[in-house]
Design an enzyme around this catalytic site. Structure first.
Site, PDB file in Angstrom:
ATOM      1  N   LYS A 176     -12.406   1.455   7.273  1.00  0.00           N
ATOM      2  CA  LYS A 176     -12.921   1.852   8.399  1.00  0.00           C
ATOM      3  C   LYS A 176     -11.860   3.662   8.873  1.00  0.00           C
ATOM      4  O   LYS A 176     -10.607   3.775   8.152  1.00  0.00           O
ATOM      5  CB  LYS A 176     -11.687   1.397   9.605  1.00  0.00           C
ATOM      6  CG  LYS A 176     -11.348   1.666  10.702  1.00  0.00           C
ATOM      7  CD  LYS A 176     -10.267   0.905  11.936  1.00  0.00           C
ATOM      8  CE  LYS A 176     -10.568   1.528  12.958  1.00  0.00           C
ATOM      9  NZ  LYS A 176      -9.479  -0.025  14.431  1.00  0.00           N
ATOM     10  N   LYS A 178     -11.196   7.458  10.079  1.00  0.00           N
ATOM     11  CA  LYS A 178     -10.221   7.672  11.243  1.00  0.00           C
ATOM     12  C   LYS A 178     -10.891   8.972  11.505  1.00  0.00           C
ATOM     13  O   LYS A 178     -10.977  10.126  10.565  1.00  0.00           O
ATOM     14  CB  LYS A 178      -8.524   7.937  11.195  1.00  0.00           C
ATOM     15  CG  LYS A 178      -7.433   6.532  10.519  1.00  0.00           C
ATOM     16  CD  LYS A 178      -8.009   5.689  12.484  1.00  0.00           C
ATOM     17  CE  LYS A 178      -7.175   4.883  12.516  1.00  0.00           C
ATOM     18  NZ  LYS A 178      -7.020   4.264  13.933  1.00  0.00           N
ATOM     19  N   ASP A 206     -13.421   5.275  13.553  1.00  0.00           N
ATOM     20  CA  ASP A 206     -12.472   5.342  14.146  1.00  0.00           C
ATOM     21  C   ASP A 206     -12.147   6.313  15.270  1.00  0.00           C
ATOM     22  O   ASP A 206     -11.873   7.065  14.633  1.00  0.00           O
ATOM     23  CB  ASP A 206     -11.146   4.017  14.476  1.00  0.00           C
ATOM     24  CG  ASP A 206     -10.365   3.739  15.789  1.00  0.00           C
ATOM     25  OD1 ASP A 206     -10.269   3.793  16.503  1.00  0.00           O
ATOM     26  OD2 ASP A 206      -9.291   3.567  15.425  1.00  0.00           O
ATOM     27  N   ASN A 208      -9.839   7.211  18.631  1.00  0.00           N
ATOM     28  CA  ASN A 208      -9.204   6.958  19.174  1.00  0.00           C
ATOM     29  C   ASN A 208      -8.792   7.983  19.562  1.00  0.00           C
ATOM     30  O   ASN A 208      -7.910   9.120  20.110  1.00  0.00           O
ATOM     31  CB  ASN A 208      -7.638   7.294  18.117  1.00  0.00           C
ATOM     32  CG  ASN A 208      -7.363   6.190  17.689  1.00  0.00           C
ATOM     33  OD1 ASN A 208      -7.669   6.480  16.038  1.00  0.00           O
ATOM     34  ND2 ASN A 208      -6.492   4.482  17.477  1.00  0.00           N
ATOM     35  N   GLU A 232     -15.932   3.352  17.265  1.00  0.00           N
ATOM     36  CA  GLU A 232     -14.464   2.922  18.011  1.00  0.00           C
ATOM     37  C   GLU A 232     -13.420   3.700  18.805  1.00  0.00           C
ATOM     38  O   GLU A 232     -13.766   4.675  18.608  1.00  0.00           O
ATOM     39  CB  GLU A 232     -13.541   1.852  17.055  1.00  0.00           C
ATOM     40  CG  GLU A 232     -12.689   1.553  18.202  1.00  0.00           C
ATOM     41  CD  GLU A 232     -11.127   0.944  17.403  1.00  0.00           C
ATOM     42  OE1 GLU A 232     -10.420   1.089  17.846  1.00  0.00           O
ATOM     43  OE2 GLU A 232     -11.728   0.708  15.713  1.00  0.00           O
ATOM     44  N   LYS A 281      -6.514  -6.701  19.791  1.00  0.00           N
ATOM     45  CA  LYS A 281      -5.431  -6.439  19.044  1.00  0.00           C
ATOM     46  C   LYS A 281      -3.887  -6.945  19.821  1.00  0.00           C
ATOM     47  O   LYS A 281      -3.508  -7.031  21.059  1.00  0.00           O
ATOM     48  CB  LYS A 281      -5.290  -4.819  19.370  1.00  0.00           C
ATOM     49  CG  LYS A 281      -3.651  -3.758  19.176  1.00  0.00           C
ATOM     50  CD  LYS A 281      -4.055  -2.237  18.360  1.00  0.00           C
ATOM     51  CE  LYS A 281      -4.933  -2.015  17.533  1.00  0.00           C
ATOM     52  NZ  LYS A 281      -5.313  -0.732  17.139  1.00  0.00           N
TER      53      LYS A 281
END
Length: 398
Positions: A176, A178, A206, A208, A232, A281
């Site tokens: 994964k 970031k 991801d 965020n 994501e 989550k």
């Protein structure tokens, strides 16, 4: 026959803040989550009822959400614990209704991380009282092991490739990454470096909430040749219409995390066709009770599920494993606590992670044995005085 749950009335609730040293740096689009060697605090709670106790965890992550160590501890001590004391420990539905009276949900769940710590402790306590793991308590366990993904958050392609190689050496076969940490070109180069270092394995990107709609569209198109499995939360959590527009223009499936706090949030995103995959989550959804409802709704709606965490220590890790096992979530999960912290309090039975795979605990409750002496020795004052009283006891709170 005596009912083992009848006398389980919540009596004692204690709250502890323990600093765990971070193993390595960790950054997301919202800022720094951890720095190697620096303190990375956890808020643990212990609930006692009828001679049985259960433990839960909250993971303060100000770079990800609004709850801090101080607010979590104060919310538990001054608001949630008084609402819980004297209630039947088995009535977790009733506990959440009491929480919502103490801390109003407002637009969505109020103080979800603080509520999650108590929710986990209640599940742990009831499982221990019955002598069964949480999955058996629910009558729902589909998997015995959960594959994990390795987190890559290096600031440049070279560091990202090195972090990927480290994960491969540790036995991980999913990654994964970031993004949203800098320029879009740099993010694409970092993902390309991971794909080059780990050809053919699942890659999950991801952001965020780090992009605008147009930036996210450009990113998705440039990532397509790199065979990225999921993109994501590229947009703000409160932008379902933007996510729906992005999904219509992206060949990469869109996963949603920060947007889905309560199951009703998922219902809205499903109606707006704003996601392909819902990220489950535990702490974001105030614990296992609502997280189970969210997972069930996603599956009933035909929406994919992916599992994630908040760099949890072993209590939170175990809770997530029980949840993902219950719903058969076999996509490699972002449960990265072991990559970044050591759970010093789990000195007995705990979660076994081997070659990038975590075994679902089989011990009673969450299946993690907490050494209370270690917790009390590590505990600090959450408001800044390292020499203050170790445990926060709601009975003596002002």
């Amino acid at each position: 026959m005596r009912d083992p749950l009848r006398d389980l009335v919540v009596e004692d609730i204690e709250c502890f803040v323990i600093p765990l040293a971070a193993i390595r740096d960790f950054a997301i689009a919202g800022g720094t989550v951890a720095r190697a060697g620096a303190s990375h605090p956890r808020v643990l709670v212990k609930i006692g009822a009828g001679g049985v106790c259960g433990w839960g965890e909250a993971t303060p992550t100000p770079a990800w959400t609004y709850e801090t160590t101080e607010t979590i501890a104060a919310t538990i001590v001054n608001h949630l614990a008084p609402a819980l004391r004297g209630r039947p420990a088995w009535d977790i539905d009733g506990a959440h209704r009491a929480f919502d009276r103490a801390i109003n949900p407002g637009y969505t769940i109020g103080a979800p991380l603080a509520k999650a710590a108590l929710d986990l402790a209640l599940h742990d306590l009831v499982g221990r009282a019955l002598g069964v793991p949480v999955g058996e308590l629910w009558g729902q366990r589909r998997l015995r092991r959960i594959p994990l993904s390795w987190i890559v958050s290096g600031a440049d392609p070279e560091t990202s490739a090195a972090e990927t190689a480290e994960g491969l050496r540790a036995g991980y076969r999913a990654f994964k990454i970031k993004v949203g940490l800098g320029a879009l070109d740099l993010d694409v180069a970092r993902v390309a470096a991971v794909r080059s270092a780990a050809p053919g394995v699942p890659i999950w990107v991801d952001a965020n909430q780090g992009y605008t709609l147009e930036q996210a569209v450009r990113l998705a198109r440039r990532l397509e040749p790199l065979e990225v499995d999921l993109l994501e939360q590229p947009l703000r959590a409160n932008d379902p219409l933007g996510l729906a527009r992005l999904r219509a223009r992206s060949d990469i499936p869109i996963a949603v995390d920060e947007s889905l706090v309560h199951p009703s949030d998922l219902a809205t995103f499903v109606r707006l066709e704003a996601l392909d995959v819902a990220v489950s989550k535990v702490q974001r959804s105030a614990g296992l009770y609502l997280a189970r409802r969210l997972c069930a709704l996603a599956q009933d709606c035909g929406i994919g599920l992916a599992g994630s965490g908040l760099t949890d220590s072993d209590l939170g890790l175990a809770a997530s494993l029980h949840l993902f096992s219950a719903f058969g979530i076999d996509r490699p999960a972002d449960l990265n606590g072991r990559q970044f912290v050591v759970s010093h309090y789990a000195t007995g039975t705990t979660v076994e992670v081997r070659d990038g795979t975590a075994l679902v605990p089989t011990g009673p409750g969450l299946g993690v044995e907490v050494d209370e002496d270690v917790v009390r020795a590590l505990a600090v004052d959450p408001f800044g005085d390292p020499h203050g009283p170790a445990p926060l006891d709601p009975r003596t709170a002002p």
